[in-house]
Design an enzyme around this catalytic site. Structure first.
Site, PDB file in Angstrom:
ATOM      1  N   PHE A 162       0.853  -1.193   0.000  1.00  0.00           N
ATOM      2  CA  PHE A 162       0.000   0.000   0.000  1.00  0.00           C
ATOM      3  C   PHE A 162       0.883   1.235   0.000  1.00  0.00           C
ATOM      4  O   PHE A 162       1.660   1.453   0.928  1.00  0.00           O
ATOM      5  CB  PHE A 162      -0.952   0.056   1.199  1.00  0.00           C
ATOM      6  N   ASP A 216       9.230   3.106   2.035  1.00  0.00           N
ATOM      7  CA  ASP A 216       8.036   3.864   2.403  1.00  0.00           C
ATOM      8  C   ASP A 216       7.771   3.628   3.892  1.00  0.00           C
ATOM      9  O   ASP A 216       7.228   2.601   4.286  1.00  0.00           O
ATOM     10  CB  ASP A 216       6.849   3.406   1.542  1.00  0.00           C
ATOM     11  N   LYS A 276       2.325  10.925   7.583  1.00  0.00           N
ATOM     12  CA  LYS A 276       1.489  10.621   8.741  1.00  0.00           C
ATOM     13  C   LYS A 276       1.947  11.314  10.034  1.00  0.00           C
ATOM     14  O   LYS A 276       1.638  12.477  10.222  1.00  0.00           O
ATOM     15  CB  LYS A 276       1.336   9.109   8.881  1.00  0.00           C
TER      16      LYS A 276
HETATM   17  C1  LIG Z   1      -1.026   5.902   4.483  1.00  0.00           C
HETATM   18  C2  LIG Z   1       0.063   5.425   3.617  1.00  0.00           C
HETATM   19  C3  LIG Z   1       0.346   6.055   2.386  1.00  0.00           C
HETATM   20  C4  LIG Z   1      -0.487   7.155   1.820  1.00  0.00           C
HETATM   21  O1  LIG Z   1      -0.507   8.292   2.613  1.00  0.00           O
HETATM   22  P1  LIG Z   1      -1.640   9.406   2.371  1.00  0.00           P
HETATM   23  O2  LIG Z   1      -1.270  10.518   3.303  1.00  0.00           O
HETATM   24  O3  LIG Z   1      -2.944   8.772   2.695  1.00  0.00           O
HETATM   25  O4  LIG Z   1      -1.548   9.787   0.934  1.00  0.00           O
HETATM   26  C5  LIG Z   1       1.420   5.584   1.665  1.00  0.00           C
HETATM   27  N1  LIG Z   1       2.175   4.567   2.114  1.00  0.00           N
HETATM   28  C6  LIG Z   1       1.921   3.949   3.286  1.00  0.00           C
HETATM   29  C7  LIG Z   1       2.819   2.849   3.742  1.00  0.00           C
HETATM   30  C8  LIG Z   1       0.853   4.346   4.065  1.00  0.00           C
HETATM   31  O5  LIG Z   1       0.576   3.697   5.197  1.00  0.00           O
END
Ligand SMILES: *Cc1c(COP(=O)(O)O)cnc(C)c1O
Length: 429
Positions: free
Chosen positions: A172, A257, A286
């Site tokens: 994700f 990520d 986040k």
């Molecule tokens: C939440 C998340 C995203 C996307 O972040 P947004 O602020 O919702 O665009 C990308 N990668 C990971 C691993 C995430 O948990």
């Protein structure tokens, strides 16, 4: 704890606001309207792209959330780890309010006096040389993709238009059309194509599969060090180190990520730290916004980041004064309150308790630090509902997995409350 008494004030919004302020400071719960009225309007006027739990939150503090009907909940969702520091951390709120009283937005057409100190703090905490701030996580992912491709063409010498990026199945990385294009989740992709080509998917945790997928046109490997949305999937011990070595050996960038796993969530500052691994491009978001404001960034070495020149990439709100003030305070709290270490200790207590309470009802309790998943034999939504009835908000992810990820400021007594609610809830299945 039930409210001491309730006040009905549906007609007078101004009065209600004043009373809410009082309520936040004391033990008074304000009942405004039933949740169903909010939900009805929301369903009528808002797009149906989420299926939220049917609680309507009106305020929060630390690990606690309060709904419009006066109930209190322990937050084990933490806005998908965007609230590591706890709701409305006073130091971060103060930074936001102070900054909002001076200047909030300049765009990058101008320089502003909060940018330098934010960059110093961010690069120091992330141990990278340079940063490119954006707003949401997926923008930071897109930034990393652009940077990796540009490096592929300009430095590695991949022929024009042919750069490839290897990703993991079950990943994700957000919701833009490029990013969903390399998702393996059919629902995220259905009827949203055509997609950006040249992404190769391999099984997460399988180093041989990764080795096989890397070719002369590969510019990067993009991974979450622990797959969050994918159901809290922890790779085998040694995988991240092997990925790092493989990438260095094959002259491919390792892009991590850490939007969900970063900033203390897994008991280390970053999940890659668990194996002593430093990515070439680090993606954060986040919790960088301290639960108040969207702040994300891609970070890399000077050599890489300077492949972007003026006008090559940008964002109107990226790196704005308010974001910088909030981001800096969010990082200060993280470091000064030792949140990574607290997550490690709290996570050990919590995972042990969850394992004991789940017994044979769960296939597995897994995760690291305070990013935990309870993998059940059936759908996790009924467990989420049973927990909600007992004052705990947690959500199912990937069908059978209940993700439990409270703010990192959770105390032992709160963990014990969570565990007794969990024991009761899982017994109802
Ligand atoms: C939440 C998340 C995203 C996307 O972040 P947004 O602020 O919702 O665009 C990308 N990668 C990971 C691993 C995430 O948990």
């Amino acid at each position: 704890m039930p409210p001491l008494f309730q006040v009905r004030a549906a007609g007078d919004q101004a009065l209600l606001r004043v009373m809410r302020n009082v309520a936040v400071k004391g033990d008074i719960m304000i009942t405004a309207q039933s949740a169903s009225a909010f939900i009805e309007t929301e369903q009528r006027l808002g797009a149906h792209n989420y299926a939220p739990l049917d609680v309507v939150i009106s305020h929060g503090e630390g690990v606690w959330l309060y709904d419009v009907e006066g109930r209190r909940y322990l937050d084990c969702i933490s806005a998908y780890s965007a609230v590591n520091q706890g709701h409305r951390h006073p130091r971060i709120v103060a930074a936001l309010v102070e900054q909002a009283g001076r200047i909030a937005l300049t765009s990058r057409a101008l320089r502003h006096d909060r940018f330098a100190s934010f960059l110093e703090r961010l690069t120091a905490v992330c141990r990278q040389e340079m940063a490119l701030p954006v707003n949401t996580g997926v923008e930071a992912v897109e930034t990393a993709i652009k940077l990796a491709r540009r490096w592929g063409y300009r430095v590695k010498g991949i022929p024009a238009g042919q750069a490839r990026i290897v990703v993991a199945r079950n990943n994700f990385h957000g919701r833009t059309t490029t990013v969903i294009g390399f998702s393996s989740e059919e629902q995220y992709r259905a009827d949203f194509g055509p997609f950006t080509p040249n992404f190769d998917r391999v099984t997460f945790g399988d180093i041989d599969a990764l080795r096989e997928a890397i070719g002369p046109q590969t510019c990067a490997v993009l991974l979450e060090p622990i797959q969050g949305e994918g159901g809290v999937v922890v790779p085998p011990e040694g995988y991240l180190r092997a990925v790092r070595e493989l990438c260095s050996e094959q002259r491919v960038l390792f892009v991590a990520d850490e939007i969900q796993t970063g900033f203390g969530r897994t008991g280390d500052l970053f999940a890659c730290d668990h194996e002593g691994v430093v990515p070439d491009i680090l993606i954060v978001g986040k919790a960088l916004g301290g639960g108040l404001y969207p702040v994300s960034a891609a970070l890399a070495s000077r050599e890489l980041m300077l492949l972007f020149g003026p006008g090559d990439h940008g964002s109107t709100f990226g790196g704005n004064p308010l974001a910088c003030a909030v981001g800096e305070a969010a990082l200060d709290v993280l470091v000064d309150e030792h949140l990574a270490e607290r997550a490690r200790r709290a996570g050990a207590r919590l995972s042990e308790g969850l394992r004991a309470a789940a017994g044979s009802r769960a296939r597995e309790v897994r995760g690291r630090g305070l990013l935990l998943g309870v993998d059940l034999y059936g759908p996790a939504r009924p467990l989420a509902n049973a927990l909600r009835e007992r004052g705990v908000l947690a959500k199912d992810t990937h069908g059978t997995v209940l993700r439990i990820a409270p703010p990192l400021v959770i105390e032992d007594a709160e963990i014990d409350m969570l565990l007794s609610a969990f024991a009761e809830a899982i017994a109802t299945l």
